[in-house]
Design a protein around this motif. Structure first.
Motif, PDB file in Angstrom:
ATOM      1  N   TYR A  12       0.866  -1.175   0.000  1.00 40.64           N
ATOM      2  CA  TYR A  12       0.000   0.000   0.000  1.00 40.64           C
ATOM      3  C   TYR A  12       0.900   1.221   0.000  1.00 40.64           C
ATOM      4  O   TYR A  12       1.743   1.384   0.887  1.00 40.64           O
ATOM      5  CB  TYR A  12      -0.898   0.017   1.246  1.00 40.64           C
ATOM      6  N   GLU A  14       0.954   5.197   0.285  1.00 39.82           N
ATOM      7  CA  GLU A  14       0.104   6.311   0.720  1.00 39.82           C
ATOM      8  C   GLU A  14      -0.138   7.312  -0.405  1.00 39.82           C
ATOM      9  O   GLU A  14      -1.218   7.885  -0.508  1.00 39.82           O
ATOM     10  CB  GLU A  14       0.727   7.010   1.926  1.00 39.82           C
ATOM     11  N   GLU A  16      -0.432   6.741  -3.578  1.00 45.08           N
ATOM     12  CA  GLU A  16      -1.350   6.211  -4.581  1.00 45.08           C
ATOM     13  C   GLU A  16      -2.708   5.827  -4.007  1.00 45.08           C
ATOM     14  O   GLU A  16      -3.689   5.759  -4.737  1.00 45.08           O
ATOM     15  CB  GLU A  16      -0.735   4.984  -5.244  1.00 45.08           C
ATOM     16  N   GLY A  17      -2.753   5.556  -2.703  1.00 44.20           N
ATOM     17  CA  GLY A  17      -3.998   5.095  -2.098  1.00 44.20           C
ATOM     18  C   GLY A  17      -4.374   3.727  -2.629  1.00 44.20           C
ATOM     19  O   GLY A  17      -3.537   2.987  -3.134  1.00 44.20           O
ATOM     20  N   TYR A  18      -5.635   3.415  -2.553  1.00 45.47           N
ATOM     21  CA  TYR A  18      -6.167   2.165  -3.101  1.00 45.47           C
ATOM     22  C   TYR A  18      -7.572   2.452  -3.629  1.00 45.47           C
ATOM     23  O   TYR A  18      -8.568   2.145  -2.984  1.00 45.47           O
ATOM     24  CB  TYR A  18      -6.171   1.069  -2.030  1.00 45.47           C
ATOM     25  N   ILE A  23     -10.123   4.050  -1.173  1.00 44.84           N
ATOM     26  CA  ILE A  23      -9.144   4.777  -0.362  1.00 44.84           C
ATOM     27  C   ILE A  23      -8.407   5.717  -1.311  1.00 44.84           C
ATOM     28  O   ILE A  23      -7.675   5.265  -2.196  1.00 44.84           O
ATOM     29  CB  ILE A  23      -8.165   3.818   0.357  1.00 44.84           C
ATOM     30  N   VAL A  24      -8.651   7.007  -1.128  1.00 43.06           N
ATOM     31  CA  VAL A  24      -8.141   8.007  -2.077  1.00 43.06           C
ATOM     32  C   VAL A  24      -6.634   8.206  -1.928  1.00 43.06           C
ATOM     33  O   VAL A  24      -6.076   8.003  -0.851  1.00 43.06           O
ATOM     34  CB  VAL A  24      -8.879   9.358  -1.919  1.00 43.06           C
ATOM     35  N   PRO A  25      -5.967   8.607  -3.048  1.00 41.92           N
ATOM     36  CA  PRO A  25      -4.540   8.910  -2.971  1.00 41.92           C
ATOM     37  C   PRO A  25      -4.260   9.948  -1.883  1.00 41.92           C
ATOM     38  O   PRO A  25      -5.046  10.866  -1.659  1.00 41.92           O
ATOM     39  CB  PRO A  25      -4.228   9.471  -4.360  1.00 41.92           C
ATOM     40  N   THR A  27      -4.001   9.124   1.321  1.00 44.07           N
ATOM     41  CA  THR A  27      -4.513   8.649   2.605  1.00 44.07           C
ATOM     42  C   THR A  27      -3.382   7.994   3.402  1.00 44.07           C
ATOM     43  O   THR A  27      -2.762   7.043   2.933  1.00 44.07           O
ATOM     44  CB  THR A  27      -5.660   7.631   2.411  1.00 44.07           C
ATOM     45  N   TRP A  29      -1.533   5.741   6.207  1.00 46.87           N
ATOM     46  CA  TRP A  29      -1.824   4.386   6.676  1.00 46.87           C
ATOM     47  C   TRP A  29      -2.665   4.400   7.945  1.00 46.87           C
ATOM     48  O   TRP A  29      -3.597   3.617   8.083  1.00 46.87           O
ATOM     49  CB  TRP A  29      -0.521   3.630   6.888  1.00 46.87           C
ATOM     50  N   VAL A  32      -6.282   4.651   7.156  1.00 48.07           N
ATOM     51  CA  VAL A  32      -6.941   3.535   6.471  1.00 48.07           C
ATOM     52  C   VAL A  32      -7.793   2.825   7.527  1.00 48.07           C
ATOM     53  O   VAL A  32      -7.342   2.617   8.649  1.00 48.07           O
ATOM     54  CB  VAL A  32      -5.887   2.582   5.865  1.00 48.07           C
TER      55      VAL A  32
END
Length: 51
Positions: A12, A14, A16-18, A23-25, A27, A29, A32
């Motif tokens: 993960y 941070e 790029e997010g997911y 989960i927006v870029p 964000t 850890w 999350v």
């Protein structure tokens, strides 16, 4: 900062997010959700380490 799943190696990032998991870029850890699981192996959030 990146966090890597100790079971399968998925990471993960941070920056790029997911997005696939809503989960927006940018964000952090710690922001999350606690019920987050690895999208590859379903490991819990506490099974990730800082890379």
């Amino acid at each position: 900062m990146k966090y890597v799943c100790e079971l399968c190696g998925w990471s993960y990032d941070e920056a790029e997010g997911y997005p696939e998991g809503d989960i927006v870029p940018g964000t952090k850890w710690e922001d999350v959700p606690e019920d987050f699981v690895c999208p590859v192996c379903m490991a819990n959030k506490d099974q990730f380490y800082k890379d």
